[in-house]
Design an enzyme around this catalytic site. Structure first.
Site, mmCIF file in Angstrom:
data_model
loop_
_atom_site.group_PDB
_atom_site.id
_atom_site.type_symbol
_atom_site.label_atom_id
_atom_site.label_comp_id
_atom_site.label_asym_id
_atom_site.label_seq_id
_atom_site.Cartn_x
_atom_site.Cartn_y
_atom_site.Cartn_z
ATOM 1 N N TYR A 1 95.977 -18.179 38.490
ATOM 2 C CA TYR A 1 95.979 -17.015 39.388
ATOM 3 C C TYR A 1 96.502 -17.341 40.784
ATOM 4 C CZ TYR A 1 91.358 -18.910 40.697
ATOM 5 O OH TYR A 1 90.321 -19.722 41.089
ATOM 6 N N ASN B 1 79.400 -23.378 32.260
ATOM 7 C CA ASN B 1 79.936 -22.908 33.547
ATOM 8 C C ASN B 1 78.921 -22.064 34.319
ATOM 9 O OD1 ASN B 1 80.068 -20.427 32.139
ATOM 10 N ND2 ASN B 1 81.834 -19.773 33.339
ATOM 11 N N LYS C 1 81.449 -29.455 34.370
ATOM 12 C CA LYS C 1 81.137 -28.559 33.246
ATOM 13 C C LYS C 1 80.585 -29.300 32.024
ATOM 14 C CE LYS C 1 84.211 -24.724 34.374
ATOM 15 N NZ LYS C 1 85.135 -23.716 33.848
ATOM 16 N N SER D 1 87.357 -22.334 46.050
ATOM 17 C CA SER D 1 86.672 -21.377 45.164
ATOM 18 C C SER D 1 86.621 -19.964 45.749
ATOM 19 C CB SER D 1 85.247 -21.860 44.876
ATOM 20 O OG SER D 1 84.575 -20.892 44.070
ATOM 21 N N LEU D 2 86.964 -18.996 44.908
ATOM 22 C CA LEU D 2 86.904 -17.587 45.294
ATOM 23 C C LEU D 2 85.608 -16.921 44.821
ATOM 24 C CD1 LEU D 2 90.578 -16.571 44.471
ATOM 25 C CD2 LEU D 2 89.590 -16.881 46.730
ATOM 26 N N ASP E 1 83.054 -18.466 30.112
ATOM 27 C CA ASP E 1 84.516 -18.520 30.250
ATOM 28 C C ASP E 1 85.245 -17.803 29.116
ATOM 29 O OD1 ASP E 1 84.797 -19.842 32.679
ATOM 30 O OD2 ASP E 1 84.701 -21.833 31.773
ATOM 31 N N GLY F 1 95.299 -14.794 35.716
ATOM 32 C CA GLY F 1 93.984 -15.412 35.611
ATOM 33 C C GLY F 1 92.877 -14.745 36.398
ATOM 34 N N THR G 1 81.874 -25.682 38.271
ATOM 35 C CA THR G 1 83.315 -25.831 38.110
ATOM 36 C C THR G 1 83.660 -27.324 38.053
ATOM 37 O OG1 THR G 1 85.460 -25.081 38.915
ATOM 38 C CG2 THR G 1 83.835 -25.664 40.601
#
Length: 275
Positions: A219, A86, A65, A14-15, A101, A240, A61
């Site tokens: 992404y 989310n 969800k 996860s970013l 989202d 993305g 995530t």
């Protein structure tokens, strides 16, 4: 100090922490953002912990969800219709679920389109969770014409039924390819082209309309093979990262009351991905 976190399983990739920490710094709000691995059998226990905690909320995530819905005190009308959450806001021990989202994606898409969606023909590829959120948001905008193409006919029928919008047409991937010249906007919501399967594409672009907008929610890699092919054909493209950042910024606003600088967030995410 405002604290929030993202939960999922797996969660290492996860970013969101990098992005949300940048938002706290940029806005000058004292805050911290963490990530926590929560296996499915520990989800209910985590929700109970969150209620009694000082966390302002969390992002959700894969794979939670949908499964978190029964444990929440209240679900926003849009999230209810989409059937997935989310973002969770902790309001004095009352947990409220939202879905940012679809709206987050729309914000990023509108940065690329020169005309309103009501003047454009849109093709959405895929019928999974991401497609569900994006299709719902798109249908509210009333595109001139909208179609959804998917490999599995069963999942496509299920999505169309849930959307309750007779203006949206379902079609096979082959038919979508044959009619590609009709569409001004193409959106890939599948994982085709995502690392490590970087050579796969969701749809053949042979008949792509000149000047079309081609968006891919993948992404990693930053530019998929599909987007490269679209660029070579003169399309305006979007990866993305934009959706990731916009949905995150909307969640940040729900926790803090402040909408952050999304360009700054995007820059931090891109730098992380390039590493």
């Amino acid at each position: 100090m405002i604290k929030a976190l993202v939960i999922g399983d797996p969660i290492d990739h996860s970013l969101s922490p990098v992005m949300q920490e940048a938002a706290f710094q940029q806005t000058g709000i004292s805050g911290a953002y963490e990530k926590k691995r929560v296996p499915s059998d520990e989800l209910e226990a985590f929700v109970n912990f969150l209620k009694d905690s000082h966390y302002a909320g969390c992002n959700i995530t894969i794979p939670h969800k949908v499964s978190i819905l029964p444990f929440l005190d209240e679900i926003d009308e849009e999230a209810k219709e989409i059937g997935a959450v989310n973002t969770v806001v902790n309001k004095d021990g009352k947990l409220i679920g939202y879905n940012t989202d679809g709206k987050g994606f729309l914000l990023s898409l509108k940065e690329k389109t020169r005309k309103p969606l009501s003047d454009l023909n849109v093709l959405l590829i895929g019928a999974g969770g991401a497609a569900r959120s994006i299709a719902y948001a798109l249908s509210k905008e009333g595109p001139k014409y909208m179609a959804i193409a998917n490999r599995s006919e069963g999942r496509l029928r299920s999505l169309l039924k849930d959307l309750k919008d007779e203006r949206i047409e379902g079609m096979s991937l082959q038919r979508a390819e044959e009619n590609l010249a009709r569409f001004d906007v193409l959106i890939n919501t599948t994982n085709a082209g995502m690392h490590p399967d970087t050579e796969s594409v969701p749809l053949n672009l042979n008949l792509l309309k000149t000047g079309a907008v081609v968006s891919d929610i993948v992404y990693n890699p930053l530019t998929t093979r599909w987007l490269k092919e679209a660029e070579e054909k003169g399309a305006t493209t979007d990866n993305g990262v934009s959706m990731l950042v916009m949905q995150g910024a909307m969640a940040f606003e729900k926790w803090t009351g402040t909408f952050p600088d999304t360009n700054n967030m995007k820059q931090v995410v891109m730098e992380q991905l390039r590493r």
